[in-house]
Design an enzyme around this catalytic site. Structure first.
Site, PDB file in Angstrom:
ATOM      1  N   HIS A  45      37.333   4.230  32.854  1.00 30.92           N
ATOM      2  CA  HIS A  45      36.843   5.467  32.234  1.00 30.92           C
ATOM      3  C   HIS A  45      36.534   5.278  30.757  1.00 30.92           C
ATOM      4  CE1 HIS A  45      36.928   7.865  35.701  1.00 30.92           C
ATOM      5  NE2 HIS A  45      38.228   7.985  35.812  1.00 30.92           N
TER       6      HIS A  45
ATOM      7  N   TYR B  97      42.875   3.178  35.990  1.00 28.59           N
ATOM      8  CA  TYR B  97      44.132   3.898  36.220  1.00 28.59           C
ATOM      9  C   TYR B  97      45.300   2.906  36.348  1.00 28.59           C
ATOM     10  CZ  TYR B  97      41.500   8.241  36.808  1.00 28.59           C
ATOM     11  OH  TYR B  97      40.703   9.333  36.592  1.00 28.59           O
TER      12      TYR B  97
ATOM     13  N   ARG C 133      41.116   1.076  46.529  1.00 28.26           N
ATOM     14  CA  ARG C 133      39.936   1.157  45.641  1.00 28.26           C
ATOM     15  C   ARG C 133      40.103   0.110  44.549  1.00 28.26           C
ATOM     16  NH1 ARG C 133      36.839   6.147  43.573  1.00 28.26           N
ATOM     17  NH2 ARG C 133      35.014   5.083  42.738  1.00 28.26           N
TER      18      ARG C 133
ATOM     19  N   GLU D 200      38.980   2.069  38.067  1.00 31.22           N
ATOM     20  CA  GLU D 200      38.606   3.036  37.024  1.00 31.22           C
ATOM     21  C   GLU D 200      39.577   3.056  35.840  1.00 31.22           C
ATOM     22  OE1 GLU D 200      37.136   3.430  39.892  1.00 31.22           O
ATOM     23  OE2 GLU D 200      35.198   4.259  39.334  1.00 31.22           O
TER      24      GLU D 200
ATOM     25  N   GLN E 190      26.679  18.323  35.399  1.00 27.76           N
ATOM     26  CA  GLN E 190      26.827  19.577  34.662  1.00 27.76           C
ATOM     27  C   GLN E 190      27.836  20.550  35.271  1.00 27.76           C
ATOM     28  OE1 GLN E 190      22.312  19.697  33.571  1.00 27.76           O
ATOM     29  NE2 GLN E 190      23.233  21.564  32.799  1.00 27.76           N
TER      30      GLN E 190
HETATM   31 FE1  SF4 Z   1      27.286  17.344  40.092  1.00 23.69          FE
HETATM   32 FE2  SF4 Z   1      25.616  18.866  41.489  1.00 23.69          FE
HETATM   33 FE3  SF4 Z   1      24.790  17.689  39.232  1.00 23.69          FE
HETATM   34 FE4  SF4 Z   1      25.268  16.286  41.476  1.00 23.69          FE
HETATM   35  S1  SF4 Z   1      23.673  17.837  41.150  1.00 23.69           S
HETATM   36  S2  SF4 Z   1      25.924  15.752  39.436  1.00 23.69           S
HETATM   37  S3  SF4 Z   1      27.023  17.349  42.291  1.00 23.69           S
HETATM   38  S4  SF4 Z   1      26.350  19.250  39.414  1.00 23.69           S
END
Ligand code: SF4
Ligand code: NAP
Length: 675
Positions: free
Chosen positions: A253, A167, A215, A165, A340
């Site tokens: 990223h 890092y 990773r 990613e 979100q």
């Molecule tokens: Fe994040 Fe929940 Fe949306 Fe999945 S459904 S991306 S865990 S907020």
């Protein structure tokens, strides 16, 4: 006989046998930084009880300079070890296993003190890193090894060394960020020296009976990224250095390619992991956009990996594995990859949760207890807010009736699912239907609830949602004007040239819907890879095609407008807004801010610019689509208030501004948990 024979097969690592092939991948939730260790422990213990094979914690900093941000959690003192011990004990009591991720952010660390192989600033950070000298590199290795030893002391079953990613360790691997000429830079054998040395010394320090996952970045998705030969050489050297397993990292990223957003096809990168199968003898784990047991099973059955990593799906449903094992996969709350409530929160300094499951990371706070005296509850509106309220109230033991005038549950989710790249919303609506069917809730679809119908209930919850806002543009009643509901639900005829009034989430959705000519690329991996210019890392360095993104031609000529004089899409999701903007740019959508809507006529949409209403312009178009936001639909709530009937108002009916499903579901669940 299980439906998921590969997924549920144990994995023998020699000193330990994992009960299945499911890894809960690392997520930075922000929980550790609260220092409420009971809360942290409950988060992981719940997921251990849900049967996942192995969990990896969020990234723990090995030292101050390597933390993702100042104050990032790590194992720095005896107190820290005791606190982490509390977590590992609870996980073990619950029958689980947990590894701690060691994350050194290098030049991605959000601090002036950040360090890196060379002083090359990242495009996603304001800070230029300090190039380490030899002693500085030795210190970083030693700090990472110390973190691994402390992890063992704290009771972890292993560590994951974060090498992907973009890092710190990843930064040594490519000339893009490693300009050194000493033994840590130059030819690849020097550039890979640090990750290999880290794994060798970690293994020597922790002993044989401890899991060490590395990773590994398998496709960097940046210019001058690694070749596949380099990836293979590193993988073999990491195996020889003592790693127990290799996990897959996809993209830095700073890559301008989406890697985990909802528009990324499911399992879009498992073919990359698949290329490593047979090249090393240790188990290989794949990741990214795996969110159902079917997808995981298929990956394993096709031989693309030995184990699958899912992270966000365990926010959506801690019981993912237990439900799959019990033949109840349809009841798994689906992660729709929206970011979100998880990543968008992380990047805003808030504790992660989940849009679908607001209890994620709030397990000790948002508790649904059995009702002392079950009551009769009416919920009006089967959109996200009403569904969450109804299901939570039923879970508490109340007798619930759910009304909706529509013939299907889901409310605005049924519009979202029409948008290319938002197909995951289908699964969410289906999950609600499954959960309703088994809930005992009396579902009254196709019924407009009235004041009289609601008399006799102990509690009434109004979740009647929103109505489109009237932007009052002269000429909007003409035949060439429609609104977003006509388009997304009604299948309105839309011409070849379109002006969209309003560039919020729905304006963007409508633009993507109208620009897409054929099937959604999210449903066709080859189309999607071509759209974003992703190639086979064996053929093209870093997996970026030399010809760049090759999007399909747009179906329409689209202009997207807003009145605010700011970049369009600025208020979209923090981690996904750029993807929506890039998608529309690739489709040639023209974006104009700072406009005034003067009128609409047969020629199109007449606008002026700025406060002084200057530079009149006609956006010549066949159709104008109104996406000017929403207002609350409160007519029933007002009616009840006039009749003196007590009620609660939630979701868009409560506050329409910047309403989204995350807020609606959270509010619905929290209210019902208090009844
Ligand atoms: Fe994040 Fe929940 Fe949306 Fe999945 S459904 S991306 S865990 S907020
Ligand atoms: P919104 O985000 O509030 O955007 C409304 C748009 O209409 C803005 O561009 C606004 O910009 C414009 N507008 C407001 N009043 C207007 C008026 N009187 N005349 C003309 N234009 C006006 O609402 P939305 O687009 O309807 O979306 C609703 C919510 O759904 C969003 O808040 C979002 O959370 C969620 N959603 C999100 C996504 C996503 O993230 N991709 C997708 C769909 C929905 P100006 O005032 O500058 O003109």
């Amino acid at each position: 006989m299980t439906e998921y024979p590969h997924l549920l097969t144990p994995l023998d690592l020699g000193h330990v046998v994992l009960p299945n092939r499911v890894l809960m991948g690392s997520m930075h939730t922000g929980l550790e930084e609260t220092r409420d260790w009971n809360r942290v422990a409950e988060f992981y213990a719940l997921r251990a009880r849900g049967g996942v094979g192995l969990m990896v914690t969020g990234g723990m900093a090995p030292n101050a300079e390597g933390g993702v941000f100042p104050g990032a959690a790590g194992l720095f003192s005896g107190d820290d070890i005791a606190n982490h011990r509390h977590v590992t004990d609870r996980v073990h009591d619950a029958g689980g296993r947990i590894a701690m991720q060691i994350l050194h952010a290098g030049r991605y660390a959000y601090t002036r003190e950040c360090v890196a192989p060379s002083a090359v600033k990242s495009p996603i950070s304001p800070f230029r890193p300090r190039a380490l000298d030899s002693a500085g590199i030795e210190k970083q290795i030693s700090d990472i090894v110390t973190a691994a030893v402390r992890a063992r002391e704290a009771g972890y079953d292993g560590v994951e060394v974060m090498g992907s990613e973009g890092y710190f360790l990843n930064q040594f691997l490519v000339t893009h960020t490693n300009r050194r000429t000493d033994q840590w830079g130059g030819p690849f054998e020097n550039r890979m020296r640090l990750p290999v040395e880290v794994v060798r010394r970690v293994r020597a320090a922790v002993g044989a009976d401890f899991i060490v996952i590395y990773r590994l970045s398998m496709i960097d998705l940046i210019p001058e990224g690694q070749t596949w030969d380099e990836v293979l050489t590193l993988a073999r050297a990491i195996e020889a250095a003592g790693a127990s397993m290799l996990n897959t990292g996809i993209g830095w990223h700073e890559a301008r390619v989406p890697t985990i957003a909802t528009s990324v096809p499911r399992a879009a990168f498992s073919w990359v992991t698949g290329k490593l199968m047979g090249e090393v003898a240790i188990p290989v784990i794949t990741s990214n956009r795996i969110n159902t047991p079917e997808v995981g099973e298929q990956i394993l059955a096709e031989g693309c990996a030995d184990m699958v990593s899912m992270a966000r799906p365990f926010l959506a449903d801690p019981d993912f594995v237990a439900k799959a094992r019990a033949g109840r996969a349809r009841e798994i709350a689906p992660c729709i990859a929206c970011n979100q409530a998880c990543l968008d929160h992380t990047f805003s300094g808030k504790i992660s949760s989940c849009l679908v499951n607001p209890r994620a990371c709030f397990e000790t706070e948002l508790v649904v207890s059995p009702a002392q005296a079950p009551r009769k509850i009416a919920v009006v509106g089967a959109g996200p807010a009403g569904l969450a309220a109804a299901l939570t109230a039923a879970e508490a033991g109340h007798r619930v009736t759910l009304f909706d005038k529509d013939s299907r549950v889901g409310g605005q989710l049924n519009m979202a699912r029409k948008v290319p790249g938002k197909e995951e919303f289908h699964g969410l609506v289906e999950w609600y239907e499954t959960m309703l069917a088994g809930s005992g809730i009396a579902v009254r679809l196709g019924q407009t609830a009235t004041r009289d119908m609601l008399r006799g209930f102990d509690e009434v919850i109004i979740a009647t949602g929103v109505l489109p806002r009237d932007p009052a543009i002269p000429g909007q009643e003409g035949p060439n004007v429609v609104n977003y509901i006509d388009v997304l639900r009604g299948g309105a005829d839309v011409g070849a040239r379109v002006a969209i009034v309003g560039a919020g989430g729905i304006g963007f959705d409508v633009a993507e819907y109208l620009a897409q000519a054929g099937d959604s690329p999210t449903l066709n991996l080859n189309d999607w890879l071509s759209e974003w210019g992703i190639g086979d890392p064996a053929e093209t360095r870093g997996g970026l095609r030399p010809e760049g993104p090759q999007p399909e031609a747009p179906a329409r000529q689209i202009t997207l407008l807003q009145r605010r004089a700011e970049k369009l899409g600025k208020r979209l999701g923090k981690t996904t807004g750029w993807i929506h903007r890039a998608t529309l740019q690739m489709k040639g959508v023209q974006m104009i801010g700072g406009v005034n809507y003067e009128r609409i006529d047969r020629d199109g949409l007449h606008i002026t610019h700025g406060k002084a209403r200057e530079n009149p312009q006609v956006i010549a178009c066949d159709t104008v689509v109104l996406c000017a936001g929403q207002v609350s639909e409160r007519s029933l709530a007002d009616d009840l208030a006039a009749a003196g009937i007590a009620h609660h108002v939630i979701g868009g009916a409560d506050v329409a501004t910047e309403l989204d499903a995350k807020r609606a579901i959270d509010q619905g669940m929290r209210l019902a948990a208090t009844l």
